[in-house]
Scaffold this active site. Structure first.
Site, PDB file in Angstrom:
ATOM      1  N   GLU A   1       8.794  -7.276 -10.249  1.00 50.90           N
ATOM      2  CA  GLU A   1       7.589  -7.992  -9.845  1.00 50.90           C
ATOM      3  C   GLU A   1       7.718  -9.476 -10.187  1.00 50.90           C
ATOM      4  OE1 GLU A   1       4.215  -6.017 -11.541  1.00 50.90           O
ATOM      5  OE2 GLU A   1       4.191  -4.509  -9.946  1.00 50.90           O
TER       6      GLU A   1
ATOM      7  N   SER B   1       5.749  -5.348  -1.085  1.00 51.00           N
ATOM      8  CA  SER B   1       5.708  -3.956  -1.522  1.00 51.00           C
ATOM      9  C   SER B   1       6.078  -3.002  -0.383  1.00 51.00           C
ATOM     10  CB  SER B   1       4.328  -3.655  -2.105  1.00 51.00           C
ATOM     11  OG  SER B   1       4.310  -2.422  -2.780  1.00 51.00           O
ATOM     12  N   ALA B   2       5.127  -2.264   0.174  1.00 50.48           N
ATOM     13  CA  ALA B   2       5.433  -1.356   1.288  1.00 50.48           C
ATOM     14  C   ALA B   2       6.027  -2.110   2.465  1.00 50.48           C
ATOM     15  CB  ALA B   2       4.165  -0.617   1.720  1.00 50.48           C
TER      16      ALA B   2
ATOM     17  N   GLY C   1       0.848  -1.184   0.000  1.00 52.70           N
ATOM     18  CA  GLY C   1       0.000   0.000   0.000  1.00 52.70           C
ATOM     19  C   GLY C   1       0.877   1.224   0.000  1.00 52.70           C
TER      20      GLY C   1
ATOM     21  N   HIS D   1       8.679  -3.390  -7.125  1.00 47.56           N
ATOM     22  CA  HIS D   1       8.026  -3.103  -8.412  1.00 47.56           C
ATOM     23  C   HIS D   1       9.004  -2.448  -9.389  1.00 47.56           C
ATOM     24  CE1 HIS D   1       4.080  -3.675  -6.416  1.00 47.56           C
ATOM     25  NE2 HIS D   1       4.546  -2.874  -5.470  1.00 47.56           N
TER      26      HIS D   1
END
Length: 236
Positions: A198, A126-127, A94, A163
């Site tokens: 990714e 991700s985050a 997020g 990413h």
């Protein structure tokens, strides 16, 4: 670069790849890695503004059939105790600024460092992967809020750029590339940055870092040419 041999980390570039559902491509590895029937989920990054409840339910749904009970950290009144007693911890993706700000506001950053320092499995996507590095200075996210510090959990002696995107030679877009942004970062910051494409992830245990998946990762160091790292053991 030495890694704490107690750390047990799964640092995942993204929760979802093209043509696949949420956590679908990484689920088998995820379940094997946490080796637990209970999972503490930290939903504070709130992608697209999703509620804590809905985000936690999304994780539970993705893990249905795996005999894993997911509990969101927001559900606990004593959140430090919840972290202390966690069998495994998952920090979802997020907005990294929002995630880190919330953890600082709730005074949970130190507790996460302590618990993972005892060997509790930590999965970040991700985050959540950004947090494993030294700072969040190489996140791709907009600074929608201002955390008390950009210092992250510091499990890894470098920064993560999840990413990671290579330049599209056929694109007419004139904005900066991801590599340009990282070069700008290195004008003011010395730590290496690992660009995770990714579908790639890092597995960290027994003091070793392994790049998993079929893709290479791109390593950036200040005042040096970027290099591609093949899947397998990473040595800096």
């Amino acid at each position: 670069m030495e890694i704490n041999p107690v750390y047990n980390l799964l640092v995942v570039s993204t929760s979802t790849i093209h043509g696949s559902g949420f956590l679908e491509y990484i689920k088998e590895e995820f379940v094997k890695f946490i080796a637990s029937d209970e999972l503490l989920f930290i939903p504070y990054a709130r992608p697209s503004g999703i509620s804590f409840e809905d985000y936690t339910a999304k994780v539970q749904e993705a893990l249905n059939g795996q005999n894993i009970k997911v509990a969101g950290l927001h559900e606990f009144q004593n959140k430090k105790k919840a972290i202390q007693e966690a069998k495994a911890i998952f920090v979802g993706g997020g907005n990294t600024f929002l995630l880190l700000k919330t953890l600082y506001d709730l005074d949970l950053v130190h507790q996460l460092r302590v618990q993972v320092g005892k060997g509790t499995p930590y999965v970040g996507t991700s985050a959540g992967s950004n947090l494993t590095g030294l700072t969040i200075g190489t996140t791709n996210d907009m600074p929608i809020v201002y955390p008390a510090s950009f210092d992250a959990l510091g499990f890894l002696p470098f920064n993560i750029n999840p990413h990671f995107l290579d330049p599209d030679l056929n694109s007419t877009h004139k904005g900066e590339t991801r590599e340009t942004r990282i070069q700008e970062f290195h004008q003011f910051n010395p730590q290496p940055v690992l660009g995770l494409r990714e579908g790639s992830w890092l597995k960290v245990n027994q003091g070793e870092i392994r790049l998993e998946g079929s893709l290479t990762a791109r390593l950036f160091r200040a005042n040096r040419e970027a290099v591609e790292l093949a899947p397998g053991l990473i040595n800096f």
